[in-house]
Design an enzyme around this catalytic site. Sequence first.
Site, PDB file in Angstrom:
ATOM      1  N   TRP A 102       0.838  -1.203   0.000  1.00  0.00           N
ATOM      2  CA  TRP A 102       0.000   0.000   0.000  1.00  0.00           C
ATOM      3  C   TRP A 102       0.869   1.247   0.000  1.00  0.00           C
ATOM      4  O   TRP A 102       0.543   2.244  -0.667  1.00  0.00           O
ATOM      5  CB  TRP A 102      -0.978  -0.011   1.179  1.00  0.00           C
ATOM      6  CG  TRP A 102      -1.951  -1.151   1.087  1.00  0.00           C
ATOM      7  CD1 TRP A 102      -2.114  -2.162   1.991  1.00  0.00           C
ATOM      8  CD2 TRP A 102      -2.882  -1.417   0.026  1.00  0.00           C
ATOM      9  NE1 TRP A 102      -3.088  -3.033   1.558  1.00  0.00           N
ATOM     10  CE2 TRP A 102      -3.570  -2.603   0.364  1.00  0.00           C
ATOM     11  CE3 TRP A 102      -3.196  -0.767  -1.173  1.00  0.00           C
ATOM     12  CZ2 TRP A 102      -4.559  -3.155  -0.461  1.00  0.00           C
ATOM     13  CZ3 TRP A 102      -4.182  -1.319  -1.995  1.00  0.00           C
ATOM     14  CH2 TRP A 102      -4.841  -2.487  -1.639  1.00  0.00           C
ATOM     15  N   ASP A 172      -2.028   6.518   6.508  1.00  0.00           N
ATOM     16  CA  ASP A 172      -3.039   5.588   5.997  1.00  0.00           C
ATOM     17  C   ASP A 172      -3.405   4.666   7.152  1.00  0.00           C
ATOM     18  O   ASP A 172      -2.581   3.887   7.626  1.00  0.00           O
ATOM     19  CB  ASP A 172      -2.435   4.791   4.824  1.00  0.00           C
ATOM     20  CG  ASP A 172      -3.380   3.726   4.273  1.00  0.00           C
ATOM     21  OD1 ASP A 172      -4.473   3.520   4.851  1.00  0.00           O
ATOM     22  OD2 ASP A 172      -3.020   3.084   3.254  1.00  0.00           O
ATOM     23  N   LYS A 196     -12.537  -2.374   6.191  1.00  0.00           N
ATOM     24  CA  LYS A 196     -11.847  -3.223   7.168  1.00  0.00           C
ATOM     25  C   LYS A 196     -12.465  -3.085   8.560  1.00  0.00           C
ATOM     26  O   LYS A 196     -12.796  -4.083   9.168  1.00  0.00           O
ATOM     27  CB  LYS A 196     -10.359  -2.902   7.215  1.00  0.00           C
ATOM     28  CG  LYS A 196      -9.554  -3.558   6.106  1.00  0.00           C
ATOM     29  CD  LYS A 196      -9.323  -2.692   4.919  1.00  0.00           C
ATOM     30  CE  LYS A 196      -8.604  -3.423   3.797  1.00  0.00           C
ATOM     31  NZ  LYS A 196      -7.866  -2.509   2.951  1.00  0.00           N
TER      32      LYS A 196
HETATM   33  C1  LIG Z   1      -7.174  -1.998   1.893  1.00  0.00           C
HETATM   34  C2  LIG Z   1      -6.154  -0.955   2.021  1.00  0.00           C
HETATM   35  C3  LIG Z   1      -6.008   0.072   1.064  1.00  0.00           C
HETATM   36  C4  LIG Z   1      -6.775   0.141  -0.229  1.00  0.00           C
HETATM   37  O1  LIG Z   1      -8.087   0.317  -0.079  1.00  0.00           O
HETATM   38  P1  LIG Z   1      -9.111   0.362  -1.319  1.00  0.00           P
HETATM   39  O2  LIG Z   1     -10.326   0.879  -0.640  1.00  0.00           O
HETATM   40  O3  LIG Z   1      -9.246  -1.019  -1.851  1.00  0.00           O
HETATM   41  O4  LIG Z   1      -8.574   1.296  -2.327  1.00  0.00           O
HETATM   42  C5  LIG Z   1      -5.058   1.040   1.305  1.00  0.00           C
HETATM   43  N1  LIG Z   1      -4.280   0.995   2.395  1.00  0.00           N
HETATM   44  C6  LIG Z   1      -4.385   0.015   3.312  1.00  0.00           C
HETATM   45  C7  LIG Z   1      -3.497   0.029   4.516  1.00  0.00           C
HETATM   46  C8  LIG Z   1      -5.331  -0.990   3.150  1.00  0.00           C
HETATM   47  O5  LIG Z   1      -5.433  -1.963   4.063  1.00  0.00           O
END
Ligand SMILES: *Cc1c(COP(=O)(O)O)cnc(C)c1O
Length: 360
Positions: A102, A172, A196
Amino acid sequence: MKRVYNFSAGPSMLPLEVLEQAQKEFVSYGDTGMSVMEMSHRSKDYEAIIKKAEADLRELMEIPDNYKVLFLQGGGSTQFSMIPLNLMNKNNKADYVNTGQWSKKAIEEASRYGKVNVVASSEDKTFSYIPKLDESKFDKDADYFYITLNNTIYGTRYTTLPNTGDVPLVGDMSSSILSEKVDITKFGLLFAGAQKNLGPAGVTIVIIREDLLGNAMDFTPTMLKYDIHAKNDSLYNTPPTYGIYFAGLVFDWVKRQGGVSAMQKINEEKAKILYDFLDESELFRGTVAKEDRSLMNVPFVLPTEELNEKFIKEAKERGLVNLKGHRTVGGMRASIYNAMPREGVVALVEFMKEFEAKNK
Ligand SMILES: *Cc1c(COP(=O)(O)O)cnc(C)c1O
């Protein structure tokens, strides 16, 4: 049909109580005679829903008044470009730490708009740790400093934040939002996709300090400007109305559990049950440096590929599903987000013990 313990990394398990509440309100919300999905986003009823969701999130995360909370679309991945487009606006450069896929995607995207300085990386050991950060490598003129708080795929997390001085820290927290306490004031911007820890896919939450608004690059599409969404209270266009409503139900649920510190305590207990077993097992092995272990995503392996496959198959027969590791890592990964009850982790560890006894 019986519900399973779903260890998926995302979209992932949601609290049963919340699913049932949404089901009850699905066809007619309150006395409106319509589903939340059928409501105008400009109606009084919907306004109350989005306002309450924001107020509850502010309370749960102790978000100060000089931060805006935005409900956007496009997933975590759209933030990889929105962040540079809006923040790489003074010196056209930013510092990034590479702790997995990511971060890598965020780096790739930012590199299209300016100069990216990769301050540290853990790629040398398949991202199984959080690299030690050498402050002398931080660029004092960077427009921001970017980290991924919890690395969903590799199962690592930051336990201390880098000290970036006046350079805004950007985080993030897609896979760790509301799972442990975070000091918002240490950040210029935090974001998280919902799928999540917060609800169905489709909503992305951005928490941004007000002084960072309003300096997007000239060619930034209107929909990708934070200040447009901030000025319009996330109602510039139609927001993901149902997803915001659902996240609101999850915020309520987290409040009923006792808030974020209570959630953190449960998450630490859950993770400990699993890590303690991995540490004492002679067959299973955790893949992450102990001090950097995630509370949310726990990757582990067996000695052979055949055993990995056998384990995943037999676990599934027991109602312990989605334990296959990410395609780039292999082995297993148990994602144990807020909604995974303690009993789910206990059931998994019991099964692991049995599997070990039979396959030693
Ligand atoms: C799942 C995830 C993403 C990407 O998310 P999307 O909604 O699929 O674009 C980005 N960063 C982290 C840490 C993630 O777990």
